[in-house]
Scaffold this active site. Structure first.
Site, PDB file in Angstrom:
ATOM      1  N   GLU A   1       1.135  -0.532  -5.016  1.00  0.00           N
ATOM      2  CA  GLU A   1      -0.148   0.174  -5.063  1.00  0.00           C
ATOM      3  C   GLU A   1       0.129   1.664  -5.216  1.00  0.00           C
ATOM      4  O   GLU A   1       0.894   2.249  -4.433  1.00  0.00           O
ATOM      5  CB  GLU A   1      -0.959  -0.107  -3.796  1.00  0.00           C
ATOM      6  CG  GLU A   1      -2.414   0.330  -3.880  1.00  0.00           C
ATOM      7  CD  GLU A   1      -2.682   1.706  -3.281  1.00  0.00           C
ATOM      8  OE1 GLU A   1      -3.791   2.226  -3.489  1.00  0.00           O
ATOM      9  OE2 GLU A   1      -1.790   2.258  -2.601  1.00  0.00           O
TER      10      GLU A   1
ATOM     11  N   GLU B   1      -4.734   3.298  -8.639  1.00  0.00           N
ATOM     12  CA  GLU B   1      -6.050   3.856  -8.286  1.00  0.00           C
ATOM     13  C   GLU B   1      -6.231   5.247  -8.882  1.00  0.00           C
ATOM     14  O   GLU B   1      -5.370   6.118  -8.713  1.00  0.00           O
ATOM     15  CB  GLU B   1      -6.212   3.931  -6.768  1.00  0.00           C
ATOM     16  CG  GLU B   1      -7.560   4.508  -6.356  1.00  0.00           C
ATOM     17  CD  GLU B   1      -7.796   4.517  -4.856  1.00  0.00           C
ATOM     18  OE1 GLU B   1      -8.760   5.172  -4.420  1.00  0.00           O
ATOM     19  OE2 GLU B   1      -7.015   3.890  -4.128  1.00  0.00           O
TER      20      GLU B   1
ATOM     21  N   HIS C   1       0.821  -1.202   0.000  1.00  0.00           N
ATOM     22  CA  HIS C   1       0.000   0.000   0.000  1.00  0.00           C
ATOM     23  C   HIS C   1       0.863   1.264   0.000  1.00  0.00           C
ATOM     24  O   HIS C   1       1.564   1.548   0.971  1.00  0.00           O
ATOM     25  CB  HIS C   1      -0.887  -0.021   1.259  1.00  0.00           C
ATOM     26  CG  HIS C   1      -1.878   1.069   1.337  1.00  0.00           C
ATOM     27  ND1 HIS C   1      -1.992   1.890   2.435  1.00  0.00           N
ATOM     28  CD2 HIS C   1      -2.833   1.474   0.464  1.00  0.00           C
ATOM     29  CE1 HIS C   1      -2.982   2.749   2.248  1.00  0.00           C
ATOM     30  NE2 HIS C   1      -3.495   2.518   1.059  1.00  0.00           N
TER      31      HIS C   1
ATOM     32  N   GLN D   1      -8.025   0.292  -9.885  1.00  0.00           N
ATOM     33  CA  GLN D   1      -9.123   0.340  -8.927  1.00  0.00           C
ATOM     34  C   GLN D   1      -9.578   1.782  -8.736  1.00  0.00           C
ATOM     35  O   GLN D   1      -8.842   2.724  -9.032  1.00  0.00           O
ATOM     36  CB  GLN D   1      -8.697  -0.252  -7.582  1.00  0.00           C
ATOM     37  CG  GLN D   1      -7.588   0.514  -6.880  1.00  0.00           C
ATOM     38  CD  GLN D   1      -7.260  -0.034  -5.506  1.00  0.00           C
ATOM     39  OE1 GLN D   1      -7.886  -0.964  -5.018  1.00  0.00           O
ATOM     40  NE2 GLN D   1      -6.260   0.539  -4.857  1.00  0.00           N
TER      41      GLN D   1
ATOM     42  N   HIS E   1      -1.539  10.339  -2.640  1.00  0.00           N
ATOM     43  CA  HIS E   1      -2.852   9.911  -2.160  1.00  0.00           C
ATOM     44  C   HIS E   1      -3.831  11.067  -2.066  1.00  0.00           C
ATOM     45  O   HIS E   1      -4.990  10.960  -2.473  1.00  0.00           O
ATOM     46  CB  HIS E   1      -2.732   9.241  -0.793  1.00  0.00           C
ATOM     47  CG  HIS E   1      -4.041   8.838  -0.210  1.00  0.00           C
ATOM     48  ND1 HIS E   1      -4.811   9.670   0.585  1.00  0.00           N
ATOM     49  CD2 HIS E   1      -4.747   7.688  -0.333  1.00  0.00           C
ATOM     50  CE1 HIS E   1      -5.925   9.040   0.932  1.00  0.00           C
ATOM     51  NE2 HIS E   1      -5.918   7.843   0.384  1.00  0.00           N
TER      52      HIS E   1
END
Length: 291
Positions: free
Chosen positions: A67, A149, A40, A186, A82
């Site tokens: 990720e 993502e 992550h 994702q 993020h």
């Protein structure tokens, strides 16, 4: 059918596995896939998230996937971050969308980690730069696996096209690469995933899910998700064994986030998850080796 986002947001033998399922209530699946270890934001427990050192460490600690969260700059460059703002993980401030890449490249993306986690601090973390997706893919190459993502895609028109162009440029949209899972995408945004599915239906997608109460999911919702995605990614704290079983019985993968204790890892693996997103890929590797 459009998903109701008020719901979204509010080594054994086949016989041995069957007996385990009957006696302990675990998922009965004699063809259980390998449980994927998804690092992550890299090995973000031990290095500043979304920096090359964090991604490198995630690889050394046996993560199967890097990720990566994506934001987009004012001048249309995809960066690995993020938050929609640069405040938390750099010495800058403000929205990513209001900064050019050149401005973001001047920021220190590592010193905050040394200050917050002195037990893991390293001199080389100070002065780390925010990487672009291009830089990460160039560094690790087409044989590494990426779990990407799209963050806040409604804020960044054209993010999906930019992502696919970047993946294409790095030879990651070849059918052979997609079949072997070198790229998964994702998002919490169903619209973003549906757009990617229209642009390239071969890309494996994972629908992230968030709930304001213990998770429930209907057969119809799972059928809808399966029309464009290969799996779901719920918050591990909001699901139970029955939830995992229901997802698996619909032929979907389930890779919960963000699982950091060995006891939770063991429990979720016993329930039948197909992967775990963790800040501690080393811990998950130890759990998997001990199965």
């Amino acid at each position: 059918m459009k998903l109701d986002w008020k719901v979204w947001l509010s080594g054994v033998t086949a016989v041995g596995l069957l007996m385990t399922g009957l006696t302990s209530g675990s998922v009965v699946d004699a063809k259980q896939k390998k449980v994927l270890n998804i690092a992550h934001r890299g090995a973000s427990a031990y290095a500043p998230e979304h920096t090359l050192p964090s991604y490198q460490l995630g690889e050394r600690l046996k993560g199967d996937y890097i990720e990566i969260d994506l934001q987009m700059t004012q001048d249309g460059e995809l960066i690995c971050m993020h938050d929609e703002t640069v405040d938390r993980t750099t010495n800058g401030s403000g929205q990513v969308k209001d900064h050019t890449l050149a401005e973001i490249k001047k920021l220190d993306a590592g010193s905050w980690f040394n200050e917050k986690y002195p037990q893991y601090a390293k001199p080389e973390y100070g002065g780390q730069r925010v990487p672009t997706l291009d830089e990460v893919l160039e560094h690790f190459g087409p044989h590494k696996k990426y779990y990407i993502e799209t963050k806040a895609p409604h804020v960044y028109p054209g993010m999906e096209e930019k992502l696919l162009d970047t993946l294409e440029r790095h030879q990651l949209l070849r059918k052979s690469s997609l079949r072997t899972g070198h790229v998964l995408v994702q998002s919490f945004s169903q619209e973003s995933l549906l757009k990617i599915h229209r642009l390239n239906p071969n890309i494996p997608l994972v629908q992230l899910l968030s709930y304001s109460k213990p998770a429930t999911i209907t057969d119809q919702e799972l059928t809808d998700i399966k029309s464009y995605a290969i799996g779901v990614g719920p918050n591990f704290e909001q699901i139970d064994r029955n939830y995992v079983q229901k997802v698996r019985k619909h032929g979907l993968d389930i890779k919960p986030y963000t699982v950091n204790s060995k006891s939770d890892m063991r429990k979720l693996i016993h329930w039948g998850v197909t992967g775990l997103i963790t800040n501690h890929p080393d811990r998950l590797q130890e759990v998997l080796k001990g199965r």
